[in-house]
Scaffold this motif. Sequence first.
Motif, PDB file in Angstrom:
ATOM      1  N   ALA A   1       0.846  -1.182   0.000  1.00  0.00           N
ATOM      2  CA  ALA A   1       0.000   0.000   0.000  1.00  0.00           C
ATOM      3  C   ALA A   1       0.887   1.239   0.000  1.00  0.00           C
ATOM      4  CB  ALA A   1      -0.915   0.003   1.221  1.00  0.00           C
ATOM      5  N   LEU A   2       0.665   2.120  -0.970  1.00  0.00           N
ATOM      6  CA  LEU A   2       1.304   3.424  -1.008  1.00  0.00           C
ATOM      7  C   LEU A   2       0.303   4.436  -0.466  1.00  0.00           C
ATOM      8  CD1 LEU A   2       2.879   3.271  -4.586  1.00  0.00           C
ATOM      9  CD2 LEU A   2       3.994   2.806  -2.413  1.00  0.00           C
ATOM     10  N   ILE A   3       0.681   5.145   0.595  1.00  0.00           N
ATOM     11  CA  ILE A   3      -0.235   6.064   1.269  1.00  0.00           C
ATOM     12  C   ILE A   3       0.342   7.466   1.192  1.00  0.00           C
ATOM     13  CG2 ILE A   3      -1.458   6.574   3.411  1.00  0.00           C
ATOM     14  CD1 ILE A   3      -0.956   3.638   4.239  1.00  0.00           C
ATOM     15  N   ASP A   4      -0.358   8.355   0.503  1.00  0.00           N
ATOM     16  CA  ASP A   4       0.055   9.745   0.353  1.00  0.00           C
ATOM     17  C   ASP A   4      -1.017  10.634   0.980  1.00  0.00           C
ATOM     18  OD1 ASP A   4       0.781  12.280  -0.351  1.00  0.00           O
ATOM     19  OD2 ASP A   4       0.908  11.910  -2.507  1.00  0.00           O
ATOM     20  N   PRO A   5      -0.799  11.131   2.195  1.00  0.00           N
ATOM     21  CA  PRO A   5      -1.835  11.919   2.877  1.00  0.00           C
ATOM     22  C   PRO A   5      -2.230  13.194   2.154  1.00  0.00           C
ATOM     23  CG  PRO A   5      -0.164  11.175   4.425  1.00  0.00           C
ATOM     24  CD  PRO A   5       0.365  10.902   3.052  1.00  0.00           C
ATOM     25  N   SER A   6      -1.400  13.680   1.232  1.00  0.00           N
ATOM     26  CA  SER A   6      -1.708  14.924   0.521  1.00  0.00           C
ATOM     27  C   SER A   6      -2.494  14.699  -0.758  1.00  0.00           C
ATOM     28  CB  SER A   6      -0.411  15.674   0.190  1.00  0.00           C
ATOM     29  OG  SER A   6       0.359  14.950  -0.763  1.00  0.00           O
ATOM     30  N   ALA A   7      -2.634  13.445  -1.177  1.00  0.00           N
ATOM     31  CA  ALA A   7      -3.282  13.151  -2.457  1.00  0.00           C
ATOM     32  C   ALA A   7      -4.783  12.950  -2.284  1.00  0.00           C
ATOM     33  CB  ALA A   7      -2.661  11.903  -3.089  1.00  0.00           C
TER      34      ALA A   7
ATOM     35  N   VAL B   1       0.024  -1.853  -4.888  1.00  0.00           N
ATOM     36  CA  VAL B   1       0.961  -2.437  -5.849  1.00  0.00           C
ATOM     37  C   VAL B   1       0.911  -3.943  -5.676  1.00  0.00           C
ATOM     38  CG1 VAL B   1       3.366  -2.597  -6.576  1.00  0.00           C
ATOM     39  CG2 VAL B   1       2.460  -0.411  -5.729  1.00  0.00           C
ATOM     40  N   ASP B   2       0.541  -4.658  -6.737  1.00  0.00           N
ATOM     41  CA  ASP B   2       0.486  -6.122  -6.688  1.00  0.00           C
ATOM     42  C   ASP B   2       1.885  -6.704  -6.781  1.00  0.00           C
ATOM     43  OD1 ASP B   2      -2.315  -6.348  -6.490  1.00  0.00           O
ATOM     44  OD2 ASP B   2      -2.524  -6.082  -8.653  1.00  0.00           O
TER      45      ASP B   2
END
Length: 402
Positions: free
Chosen positions: A275-281, A288-289
């Motif tokens: 999991a890619l977590i970007d709080p600003s997005a 990502v598999d």
Amino acid sequence: MRRLLAAASIAALAVSMATTSSFAEEKTAWRLFVSDHSEPVINVIDALTGNKIETLSVKGPASLYRSNSGRTVFAVQGKADTVSAVSTGITFEDHGDHGDIEVTTPKLTGTEITGTKPSHFVEHGGEFALFFDGEGAARILDEKTALEGGTSVREIKAEAPHHGVAAVYGDYVLLSEPNKEKPDELPVGIRAVDNASKQVGDIHTCPDLHGEATSGNLLLFACASGILLVRDGDQAPSIEHIAYPASLPSGKVTTLLGGKGLQYFLGNYGADRLALIDPSAKDMFRLVDLPTRRVHFAVDPIRPRFAYAFTEDGQLHQVDIVAGKITQSVKLTDPYSMDGHWSDPRPRVAVAGDRIVVTDPLKGQLHLVDATSFAKTGDIPLAGKPFNIVAVGGSGETHATE
């Protein structure tokens, strides 16, 4: 007379400057700290030459955590109820237009923090919080204390022993809330306490809390229902629960890392996704598999765009954080199945300058991968079962006088 003395002093200074010159040289040093899966030792390896620098004896097999400064490595020895501090022997000093590096012998500092079942280690704001599950207590110290061999700590206690976590956040400590009905299960939330251990505000719900990380000025906790995002508030820390979006498949994050250079968080999401977590997005969560189940993953502090994931088929993968996909892969080891006990010896990943290093505990080796070409460049043999690994180092100037 005064003029003659002044002239003499100036002349002496000129002679001194003429006969003594100070010069700076560029120096690069990278060290690998590698603990053994079964033995109570930490091997210190020169990452540039592959030579062993030192073997440090501790009280039990250790999980390793490096400080943000790189000056200290903490060895959490769960089976020995001890956390030991190691001076890495690499120190950087910022001079604005350049940085100096000092390289000395790595050593145990003498700092040992004891308690029942040490588990999570969290650094935030230059302070280290060590959580002891068997006591439900956090012991907090700073790096100066650790490097000087001190054992003076500040203790914060939860309401009951549990597999918990604590993090210093300014003048407060964020402390996990045990599941009172089922104390053997994961925590159910986070509460903030002040310097007097008094709770500030409400308990913030976070079922099955497990996993935390810092990226820049943000702190994140992982929950079964989503994440808790912590940032500076007007007075106490601001803590916000953000649920997983309905578009995500069933799953949850249980391990988190914080990005360096880019502000993001990287976590697992089930057995075979990241999991890619970007709080600003706007779309905060991206998945990502992976081709098979993940074994370990690490962020790249030098090339912020990339992270690395090792999977049970023996492959190391380069993950492009911006693109949100795997961009390169290389085969390094025989398969390491994720079936079996969670603590079985399996590879771990660290980044040492332009090298990515992967431990291979069943073969007694460290595998080296070039971070640019993503090709395997060599191996470092290491007796025993090399397991947990952290890298410390960089480049700076050294000054000599002659």
